[in-house]
Design an enzyme around this catalytic site. Structure first.
Site, PDB file in Angstrom:
ATOM      1  N   HIS A  56      -7.128   0.925  -7.001  1.00 26.96           N
ATOM      2  CA  HIS A  56      -6.107   0.048  -7.589  1.00 26.96           C
ATOM      3  C   HIS A  56      -5.814  -1.120  -6.657  1.00 26.96           C
ATOM      4  CE1 HIS A  56      -3.563   2.654  -5.108  1.00 26.96           C
ATOM      5  NE2 HIS A  56      -2.524   1.876  -5.318  1.00 26.96           N
ATOM      6  N   HIS A  58      -3.217  -2.433  -5.029  1.00 22.36           N
ATOM      7  CA  HIS A  58      -2.246  -2.555  -3.930  1.00 22.36           C
ATOM      8  C   HIS A  58      -2.937  -2.858  -2.602  1.00 22.36           C
ATOM      9  CE1 HIS A  58       1.120  -0.269  -6.247  1.00 22.36           C
ATOM     10  NE2 HIS A  58       1.133  -1.564  -6.485  1.00 22.36           N
ATOM     11  N   ASP A  60      -2.562  -1.987   0.374  1.00 22.23           N
ATOM     12  CA  ASP A  60      -2.903  -0.917   1.318  1.00 22.23           C
ATOM     13  C   ASP A  60      -4.124  -0.108   0.852  1.00 22.23           C
ATOM     14  OD1 ASP A  60      -1.103   0.084  -0.731  1.00 22.23           O
ATOM     15  OD2 ASP A  60      -0.944   1.940   0.406  1.00 22.23           O
ATOM     16  N   HIS A  61      -4.765  -0.543  -0.230  1.00 26.96           N
ATOM     17  CA  HIS A  61      -6.016   0.095  -0.675  1.00 26.96           C
ATOM     18  C   HIS A  61      -7.184  -0.886  -0.683  1.00 26.96           C
ATOM     19  CE1 HIS A  61      -3.995   3.870  -1.955  1.00 26.96           C
ATOM     20  NE2 HIS A  61      -2.972   3.045  -1.879  1.00 26.96           N
ATOM     21  N   HIS A 114       1.117   4.576 -11.791  1.00 26.84           N
ATOM     22  CA  HIS A 114       1.503   3.908 -10.531  1.00 26.84           C
ATOM     23  C   HIS A 114       1.269   2.401 -10.699  1.00 26.84           C
ATOM     24  CE1 HIS A 114       1.876   3.401  -6.179  1.00 26.84           C
ATOM     25  NE2 HIS A 114       0.685   2.847  -6.131  1.00 26.84           N
ATOM     26  N   ASP A 133      -3.251   6.951  -5.582  1.00 28.91           N
ATOM     27  CA  ASP A 133      -1.804   7.066  -5.786  1.00 28.91           C
ATOM     28  C   ASP A 133      -1.463   7.525  -7.207  1.00 28.91           C
ATOM     29  OD1 ASP A 133      -1.919   6.086  -3.253  1.00 28.91           O
ATOM     30  OD2 ASP A 133      -0.891   4.199  -3.653  1.00 28.91           O
ATOM     31  N   HIS A 171      -2.539   9.066   0.422  1.00 31.90           N
ATOM     32  CA  HIS A 171      -1.504   8.949   1.465  1.00 31.90           C
ATOM     33  C   HIS A 171      -1.136  10.290   2.079  1.00 31.90           C
ATOM     34  CE1 HIS A 171      -0.159   4.728   0.901  1.00 31.90           C
ATOM     35  NE2 HIS A 171      -0.603   4.913  -0.332  1.00 31.90           N
TER      36      HIS A 171
END
Ligand code: ZN
Ligand code: FE
Length: 255
Positions: A56, A58, A60-61, A114, A133, A171
């Site tokens: 996805h 975001h 942080d990915h 999410h 996530d 995570h």
């Protein structure tokens, strides 16, 4: 032949995963929170990265995608629905599409909730699903874009996979997830035992992922909206499962 899976801690609490087919040497990365730890892991093992699978959009990915593409020449694959907000894709994926690793076919599963374009990758021969996530160890991602109904349906798709499937999520939130889960189902002995095991692992600095789908089904409150004990505790004996799920998600948001 099943692929080897390597869990790579990145940033403060993210995980990336390397999948490596020992027969052909094919190597894929699921999510790129950061490039440094991934390049170090590849270098240590002498693996050559062929593809980056994105779950996805975001940051942080995906933050490490461009540096990894530059360093390795890997192809980048992600959801067609999110192509406008992902790094440039070499291949845009639709739900049901497959990705290849050696001789194995990984299946793209649509798991919105999410985010709307969130996808998961299921490798049946290896027996692993990469959920980032969506479904997480003792948890599920916060609903930033989707509805409770969308996430409940997404979790249902993942819950239908074989029980011994390894759930490789994005995570290290498991210890706090366990504290929350115990407020929803304090009398569940499997959950109590898992919470103790998680605390021990974290005390030793070990990751709590991947987990097995079977243990998630037995302990993860977000998969257990149908449980009579949970429904009774929430005073929702006669509510549809999706409403019970939504209530559990709401409580977690303010936990
Ligand atoms: Zn996310
Ligand atoms: Fe994330």
């Amino acid at each position: 032949m099943p692929a080897e899976i390597l869990t790579i801690p990145c940033l403060a609490d993210n995980y990336a995963y390397l999948l490596h087919d020992p027969e052909t040497g094919d190597t894929a990365l699921v999510d790129a929170p950061d490039s440094g730890p991934v390049l170090a892991a590849l270098g240590e093992r002498g693996w050559r990265l062929g593809q980056i699978l994105i779950t996805h959009h975001h940051w942080d990915h995906v933050d490490g995608v461009e540096a990894l593409r530059k360093a390795t020449g890997a192809r980048v694959l992600g959801a067609a629905a999110d192509a406008h907000r992902l790094p440039p894709l070499d291949q845009a994926l639709q739900p049901g599409d497959s990705v290849a690793l050696g001789g194995e076919k990984g299946v793209v599963i649509d798991v919105p909730g999410h985010t709307i374009g969130h996808i998961a990758f299921h490798f049946p021969e290896t027996g692993a699903v990469f959920t980032a996530d969506s479904l997480m160890a003792l948890g599920c991602g916060r609903l930033f874009e989707g509805t409770p109904a969308q996430m409940w349906e997404s979790l249902g798709r993942l819950a239908a996979l074989p029980d011994d499937t390894l759930v490789c999520s994005g995570h290290e939130y498991t210890e706090s997830n366990a504290r929350f889960a115990l407020t929803i189902e304090p009398e569940n002995p499997a959950l109590q035992a898992r919470a103790r095991e998680i605390a021990e692992r974290r005390a030793q600095g070990q990751p709590t992922v991947p987990s097995r789908l079977g243990e998630e089904l037995a302990t993860n409150p977000f998969l257990r909206a149908g449980e009579p004990a949970i429904r009774a505790r929430l005073g929702m004996e006669n509510a549809p499962d999706v409403e019970v799920f939504a209530e559990i998600r709401r409580r977690k948001d303010s936990f």
